[in-house]
Design an enzyme around this catalytic site. Sequence first.
Site, PDB file in Angstrom:
ATOM      1  N   HIS A  17       0.837  -1.205   0.000  1.00 35.55           N
ATOM      2  CA  HIS A  17       0.000   0.000   0.000  1.00 35.55           C
ATOM      3  C   HIS A  17       0.872   1.256   0.000  1.00 35.55           C
ATOM      4  CE1 HIS A  17      -3.184  -2.565   2.219  1.00 35.55           C
ATOM      5  NE2 HIS A  17      -3.670  -2.328   1.012  1.00 35.55           N
ATOM      6  N   LYS A  41     -16.265  -7.362   5.755  1.00 38.63           N
ATOM      7  CA  LYS A  41     -15.163  -7.920   6.534  1.00 38.63           C
ATOM      8  C   LYS A  41     -15.310  -7.589   8.011  1.00 38.63           C
ATOM      9  CE  LYS A  41     -11.778  -7.319   2.788  1.00 38.63           C
ATOM     10  NZ  LYS A  41     -10.526  -6.646   2.420  1.00 38.63           N
ATOM     11  N   ARG A  90      -2.515  -6.153  -7.634  1.00 36.43           N
ATOM     12  CA  ARG A  90      -1.451  -7.142  -7.500  1.00 36.43           C
ATOM     13  C   ARG A  90      -1.449  -8.124  -8.658  1.00 36.43           C
ATOM     14  NH1 ARG A  90      -3.654  -8.372  -1.792  1.00 36.43           N
ATOM     15  NH2 ARG A  90      -5.221  -8.893  -3.296  1.00 36.43           N
ATOM     16  N   SER A 128      -3.502  -7.486   2.911  1.00 32.26           N
ATOM     17  CA  SER A 128      -3.894  -7.325   4.310  1.00 32.26           C
ATOM     18  C   SER A 128      -4.441  -8.637   4.870  1.00 32.26           C
ATOM     19  CB  SER A 128      -4.944  -6.220   4.449  1.00 32.26           C
ATOM     20  OG  SER A 128      -4.375  -4.968   4.129  1.00 32.26           O
TER      21      SER A 128
END
Length: 159
Positions: A17, A41, A90, A128
Amino acid sequence: MTIALCPGSFDPVTNGHINIFERAAGIFDHLIVAVFNNIRKTPFLTIEDRLSLLQESTRHINNITIDAFDGLLADYVKDKKADIVVRGLRDQNDFFYETAQMIMLKRMVPDVEMVYLMSEHKYSYVSSSAIRELVRFKGNIEGLVPDCVEKTIKEKSIH
């Protein structure tokens, strides 16, 4: 002045990040990194912890603001008068996910542009969720997150 917005849950913020923030700040006049509460989440760190860790780990970036929001990204984009939404990718899975999200955003805020920045190879496997899993099983996160994040997570894991 071009205002770019980089939204995310950043739970926790990773070195990947930070790399995206540094690169985006080099392209745009001002970068707003906005923490949102992802309703899909269960949070690992509080919003307050995430804001504090983002502040500390981006202190070296001059043209950045750290903020938080709740609600629709489209409303936040309008409120901040952002011209660009920046998303880090990514791999191709991130591309497909982010594209669907950005098409919906573009429908609500037609004037905003989307910019994807590819992760540097050395961060392409860092997420994460992977950090949270490593922490849960007492794995080594050194070098994957900023030092302040590693320290905070270690302190919270002890209690």
